[in-house]
Scaffold this active site. Structure first.
Site, mmCIF file in Angstrom:
data_model
loop_
_atom_site.group_PDB
_atom_site.id
_atom_site.type_symbol
_atom_site.label_atom_id
_atom_site.label_comp_id
_atom_site.label_asym_id
_atom_site.label_seq_id
_atom_site.Cartn_x
_atom_site.Cartn_y
_atom_site.Cartn_z
ATOM 1 N N ILE A 144 0.825 -1.219 0.000
ATOM 2 C CA ILE A 144 0.000 0.000 0.000
ATOM 3 C C ILE A 144 0.850 1.255 0.000
ATOM 4 O O ILE A 144 0.331 2.362 -0.007
ATOM 5 C CB ILE A 144 -0.981 0.030 1.206
ATOM 6 C CG1 ILE A 144 -0.218 -0.129 2.521
ATOM 7 C CG2 ILE A 144 -2.065 -1.019 1.050
ATOM 8 C CD1 ILE A 144 -1.113 0.059 3.744
ATOM 9 N N GLY A 171 11.401 5.217 1.597
ATOM 10 C CA GLY A 171 12.819 5.268 1.254
ATOM 11 C C GLY A 171 13.483 3.917 1.254
ATOM 12 O O GLY A 171 14.200 3.576 0.334
ATOM 13 N N GLY A 205 11.755 0.884 2.486
ATOM 14 C CA GLY A 205 10.888 -0.276 2.646
ATOM 15 C C GLY A 205 9.533 -0.061 2.012
ATOM 16 O O GLY A 205 9.232 1.019 1.527
ATOM 17 N N VAL A 234 5.237 -0.785 2.506
ATOM 18 C CA VAL A 234 4.239 -1.027 3.534
ATOM 19 C C VAL A 234 3.140 -1.908 2.941
ATOM 20 O O VAL A 234 2.677 -1.656 1.828
ATOM 21 C CB VAL A 234 3.661 0.299 4.064
ATOM 22 C CG1 VAL A 234 2.653 0.038 5.165
ATOM 23 C CG2 VAL A 234 4.782 1.193 4.576
ATOM 24 N N LYS A 243 5.639 -3.041 7.775
ATOM 25 C CA LYS A 243 6.692 -2.305 7.067
ATOM 26 C C LYS A 243 7.849 -3.252 6.876
ATOM 27 O O LYS A 243 8.430 -3.746 7.838
ATOM 28 C CB LYS A 243 7.121 -1.081 7.867
ATOM 29 C CG LYS A 243 8.150 -0.238 7.131
ATOM 30 C CD LYS A 243 8.100 1.214 7.542
ATOM 31 C CE LYS A 243 9.151 1.495 8.591
ATOM 32 N NZ LYS A 243 9.099 2.883 9.065
ATOM 33 N N ASP A 292 12.407 13.506 12.582
ATOM 34 C CA ASP A 292 11.920 13.488 11.190
ATOM 35 C C ASP A 292 10.401 13.630 11.178
ATOM 36 O O ASP A 292 9.685 12.816 10.606
ATOM 37 C CB ASP A 292 12.352 12.206 10.497
ATOM 38 C CG ASP A 292 12.092 12.253 8.986
ATOM 39 O OD1 ASP A 292 12.116 11.190 8.347
ATOM 40 O OD2 ASP A 292 11.844 13.366 8.463
#
Ligand SMILES: *[C@@H]1O[C@H](CO)[C@@H](O)[C@H](O)[C@H]1NC(C)=O
Ligand SMILES: *[C@@H]1O[C@H](CO)[C@@H](O)[C@H](O)[C@H]1NC(C)=O
Ligand SMILES: *[C@@H]1O[C@H](CO)[C@@H](O)[C@H](O)[C@H]1NC(C)=O
Ligand SMILES: *[C@@H]1O[C@H](CO)[C@@H](O)[C@H](O)[C@H]1NC(C)=O
Ligand SMILES: *[C@@H]1O[C@H](CO)[C@@H](O)[C@H](O)[C@H]1NC(C)=O
Ligand SMILES: *[C@@H]1O[C@H](CO)[C@@H](O)[C@H](O)[C@H]1NC(C)=O
Ligand SMILES: *[C@@H]1O[C@H](CO)[C@@H](O)[C@H](O)[C@H]1NC(C)=O
Ligand SMILES: *[C@@H]1O[C@H](CO)[C@@H](O)[C@H](O)[C@H]1NC(C)=O
Ligand SMILES: *[C@@H]1O[C@H](CO)[C@@H](O)[C@H](O)[C@H]1NC(C)=O
Ligand SMILES: *[C@@H]1O[C@H](CO)[C@@H](O)[C@H](O)[C@H]1NC(C)=O
Ligand SMILES: *[C@@H]1O[C@H](CO)[C@@H](O)[C@H](O)[C@H]1NC(C)=O
Ligand SMILES: *[C@@H]1O[C@H](CO)[C@@H](O)[C@H](O)[C@H]1NC(C)=O
Length: 809
Positions: free
Chosen positions: A637, A641, A643, A645, A659, A759
């Site tokens: 879905i 960067g 991986g 999901v 993930k 982040d």
């Protein structure tokens, strides 16, 4: 210098002529000869003065041999043909000197200025062609004297002013062409005196006022073209006397009132064009007598009433254009007799009833347009026998020309359409067609555009459709389900693809062709938007799909199953070993911390479990593999960067998000580290606005984290789609900010040691179905030693990095 020499020769030449003239009488020739000689002298002088013969003047003393000059026996100029000779400037008045001139052809030059009045003196002139120049001003009054004129072609100039009524005196005229000028005023009724006329072309001017009925006297006319003017009034019934007419073009004017039935007497007519006027009334049934007609164009008028069945007698007709009128009633089945018909355009009318079966007799038909009418019933099978048919328009197309009606054709899309091997354009939009698309449609191997939008089509898209449709496929606004088919064995074909407003599911397949336009919005598609699509198309192309999102800044294509398939056998053993080990480690780790807010994890007993935290059930590794079909791309879905999901529904019915680190990334130490970092931090904290970690698998060949599923995806995605962003009103946005602030406050003040996320961006704020926000992605988060000032490393998403960090660069 050279021209001076030439000038000298010229002077000598004149002296010679002068001498001949002077000695003439002494040689005893008569006085008539003297007159001729002096007029010859004038002609010679005129030729030099006019200056179109520079080369000849310098090389050839014999005037009658100059380029394009013809003379009679007496040496007088009878013809000047300087067509297409790059002549510039205006015609000097000296042109009037050629009193014997019979034809003057100056066509296709760049001559400018006014038409010379002096030409009116040339009473022997038979042919005058000044076409394709840039002459201005009006036709000189004196030209009414050109009594011998048979041919007058002034077309393609910038002549203004009216058509002089004196032209009606040129009764020898056979051809009068004043087309493509800026002539104003009215058509003088005196033109009706030009009874020798075969061609009268006043088209492409600014002529106003009605057509004089006297034109009906021009019984020799073969061509009458008054098109592209501002002619008003009615078509005079006297035109029905022009029985030699082959072409009658009155198109693009402002003619009102009905078509006179007398036009049915013009039995030699091949072309009748009355299009783009404001003609009212019915189509006269007498037009059925025009059996030589090849083109009948009545389009763009206000014609009412039915199509007369007599038109079926027009067996030579090739083109029938009735587009954009108010023609009503049924399509007469006699139209099936027009065996020569190539193009039949009845679109934008008020035709009702069904499409007659007899249309299927028109074996030469290439284009059939019945769009924008009130037709109903089924598409007759007979249409599918028209082997030359290339354009078939039976649907609705938006038109600015008129208030358009919509057909209501029903039934199935006939599978025999596939027999139409010449078909290139098929428009069936906005009907009531139902049922699935026939897979036979793939037989239409020359199809360029297939447009079936706004129907009631259901079922799935037959993969064969892509092997026929070469340019545009529009299936929007239907009830089509299933996945977008994968097998496209044709190469680089479809450029415009609109599948919006259906119920398509699954992933966006890998389109191998170059797409110019793409609309997949308002379906139930899932998974990531491949980067090559998200970089080319805006969110308009993808909006209205529940889980589809790809506007992540560091977007990468999702793992494809074939290239990254993890064989269970290949990983199961090391994973199980690892899990057992890991779970034990975590248990010990957590016990030693003895944190109050972290519950007892469910731990492996016989090796078939892996680490589970904060979760009320148990998740078996096999369940994850099964629920995602071994991380099949269909369950993907989103892609970030490092991986992808996945959405996984566990046997218990619970939906979780996974993930998973890309396998190649898993081998990069930094990524593995960040994954482990996230697992570590998230397993230590719990807050209602921080995404819940249910478990993880941290084997260096298969790393994934299991989270609670956040149905609405990232804030970034929600904001990226207009319709979703609109739902997010300011009250909801403030709440999201509050939720985020709560999470940060918890991380910074309630955790010991404090945690900095490092982040925070809209990509990392996830929303559940109630639009409650959770902070996620702790890959770069850090536990801060309050005593340390060691915070130099720059991490995070570009554009969201804290200003303090940037200043350290
Ligand atoms: C110019 O017109 C004359 C007579 O009208 C014709 O015979 C001649 O062929 C024309 N010249 C060209 C180049 O068309
Ligand atoms: C006048 O000249 C043009 C260009 O040479 C030519 O096309 C046209 O047919 C001529 N007109 C007539 C009536 O011959
Ligand atoms: C030419 O036509 C005009 C107007 O139609 C007319 O008044 C005039 O008498 C005519 N001239 C000749 C010489 O026929
Ligand atoms: C020419 O036409 C006009 C108007 O139709 C008419 O009055 C006139 O008598 C006609 N002249 C000739 C010489 O036929
Ligand atoms: C020309 O047409 C007009 C109107 O139709 C008519 O009155 C006139 O008699 C006709 N003249 C000739 C010479 O046929
Ligand atoms: C020309 O047409 C009109 C109207 O249709 C008619 O009255 C007249 O008699 C016709 N004239 C000739 C010469 O045929
Ligand atoms: C021309 O058509 C009209 C109407 O259709 C008709 O009354 C008339 O007789 C026809 N005239 C000729 C000469 O054929
Ligand atoms: C022309 O058509 C009308 C109506 O269809 C018909 O009555 C008439 O006889 C036809 N005239 C000729 C000359 O064919
Ligand atoms: C023309 O068509 C009509 C109606 O279809 C028919 O009655 C008539 O006989 C036909 N006329 C001719 C000359 O073919
Ligand atoms: C067919 O009709 C529709 C609706 O009027 C129009 O938009 C389209 O351009 C037409 N196509 C052709 C080939 O005539
Ligand atoms: C379209 O229909 C509306 C309402 O029936 C009418 O007011 C309008 O004038 C129409 N426009 C045209 C171009 O026919
Ligand atoms: C779309 O498909 C899903 C599952 O196939 C179904 O539950 C849903 O009702 C469909 N929606 C529409 C609008 O047909």
């Amino acid at each position: 210098m050279a021209s001076l020499v030439h000038f000298t020769t010229l002077v000598l030449f004149y002296v010679l002529i002068a001498v001949v003239v002077a000695i003439g009488p002494t040689l005893g020739t008569g006085s008539t000869k003297l007159a001729t000689t002096s007029s010859l002298e004038m002609e010679a002088e005129a030729l030099l003065h006019i200056g179109w013969w520079h080369w000849d003047a310098n090389h050839n003393p014999e005037l009658c041999q100059w380029q394009g000059i013809s003379c009679n026996e007496a040496g007088s100029v009878t013809g000047i043909d300087r067509s297409w000779s790059s002549l510039t400037g205006s015609i000097p008045p000296q042109i009037g000197a050629f009193s014997s001139l019979k034809y003057l052809n100056l066509s296709l030059n760049s001559l400018t200025g006014e038409l010379p009045q002096s030409l009116g003196k040339l009473t022997h002139l038979k042919e005058l062609n000044l076409s394709h120049n840039s002459f201005e001003g009006s036709i000189p009054l004196g030209w009414g004297n050109l009594k011998s004129l048979k041919l007058l072609d002034l077309s393609h100039n910038q002549i203004t002013g009216p058509v002089l009524s004196t032209l009606g005196n040129l009764t020898n005229l056979k051809l009068l062409d004043l087309s493509d000028n800026q002539i104003t005023g009215h058509v003088p009724s005196t033109l009706g005196n030009l009874t020798n006329l075969k061609l009268l072309d006043l088209s492409h001017n600014q002529i106003t006022s009605p057509i004089p009925s006297t034109l009906g006297n021009l019984t020799n006319l073969k061509l009458l073209d008054l098109s592209n003017n501002q002619i008003t009034g009615h078509v005079p019934s006297t035109l029905g006397n022009l029985t030699n007419l082959k072409r009658l073009d009155l198109s693009h004017n402002q003619i009102t009132s009905p078509i006179p039935s007398t036009l049915g007497n013009l039995t030699n007519l091949k072309l009748l064009d009355l299009s783009d006027n404001q003609i009212t009334g019915h189509v006269p049934s007498t037009l059925g007598n025009l059996t030589n007609l090849k083109l009948l164009d009545l389009s763009g008028n206000q014609i009412t009433g039915p199509i007369p069945s007599t038109l079926g007698n027009l067996t030579n007709l090739k083109l029938l254009y009735f587009t954009s009128n108010k023609i009503s009633s049924f399509i007469p089945l006699e139209l099936g007799n027009m065996m020569s018909l190539v193009v039949l355009l009845l679109n934008e009318n008020k035709l009702e009833g069904s499409i007659p079966y007899e249309i299927g007799n028109l074996k030469n038909l290439v284009a059939l347009n019945l769009s924008n009418n009130n037709l109903n019933d089924r598409i007759p099978q007979s249409l599918t026998t028209l082997s030359k048919l290339s354009y078939l328009y039976l649907g609705f197309k938006f038109s600015t020309r008129s208030n358009s009606s919509k057909n209501k054709l029903n039934g199935l899309v006939p599978s025999s359409l596939a027999n139409l091997s010449s078909l290139s354009y098929l428009f069936l939009d906005s009907n009531l067609l139902k049922g699935p698309l026939p897979s036979q449609i793939g037989g239409c191997s020359n199809l360029r555009i297939l447009s079936l939008s706004n129907n009631h089509i259901n079922g799935s898209i037959p993969s064969e459709i892509f092997s026929c449709c070469r340019h545009t496929l529009n299936l929007s606004h239907n009830f089509i389900e299933g996945e977008i088919p994968h097998q496209f064995d044709n190469d680089d074909n479809i450029y415009i693809l609109d599948l919006s407003h259906n119920n398509l599911t699954g992933m966006i397949p890998d389109f191998s062709w170059r797409l110019e336009e793409l609309n997949l919005s308002y379906n139930s598609l899932e998974g990531p938007i491949p980067e090559y699509l998200s970089s080319q198309f805006s969110s308009d192309s993808f909006g209205g799909n529940k889980y589809l999102c790809g506007n992540l800044p560091d977007f990468a294509p999702c793992l494809s199953k074939s290239s990254n398939k993890l064989k269970i056998v290949e990983i199961i053993l090391p994973v199980l070993c690892f899990l057992a080990f890991l779970a034990l480690g975590i248990l010990l780790f957590l016990r030693s911390r003895a944190k109050d807010n972290i519950p007892e994890p469910n731990v492996t007993k016989n090796g078939d479990l892996f680490s589970i935290l904060n979760f009320d059930g148990r998740i078996a590794f096999e369940d994850i593999i099964e629920a995602t079909n071994d991380f099949d791309i269909r369950y993907c879905i989103g892609t970030g960067g490092y991986g992808s999901v996945y959405r996984a529904q566990l046997p218990s019915g619970k939906v979780v998000a996974l993930k998973k680190l890309h396998r190649r990334e898993a081998e990069v130490l930094a990524f593995g580290k960040s994954f482990k970092n996230e697992a570590k931090i998230l397993s230590e904290i719990r807050h209602k606005n921080i995404v819940k970690l249910h478990g993880f698998c941290l084997h260096n060949r298969c790393m994934f984290l299991i989270y609670e599923y956040m149905a609405r995806g990232s804030l970034f995605c929600v904001l990226a789609y207009d319709n979703e962003a609109m739902e997010l009103d300011w009250i909801k946005r403030v709440k999201i900010i509050k939720d985020t602030a709560c999470a940060l406050s918890y991380l910074h003040h309630d955790c010991h040691p404090p945690i900095v996320h490092r982040d925070i961006s809209s990509n990392n704020i996830l929303l559940n179905s109630n639009l409650e926000a959770c902070v996620s992605d702790f890959g770069t988060a850090r536990l801060i030693d309050p005593d340390s000032s060691n915070r130099t490393m720059l991490v995070g998403t570009y554009g969201y990095i804290a200003p303090g960090q940037v200043s350290k660069l």
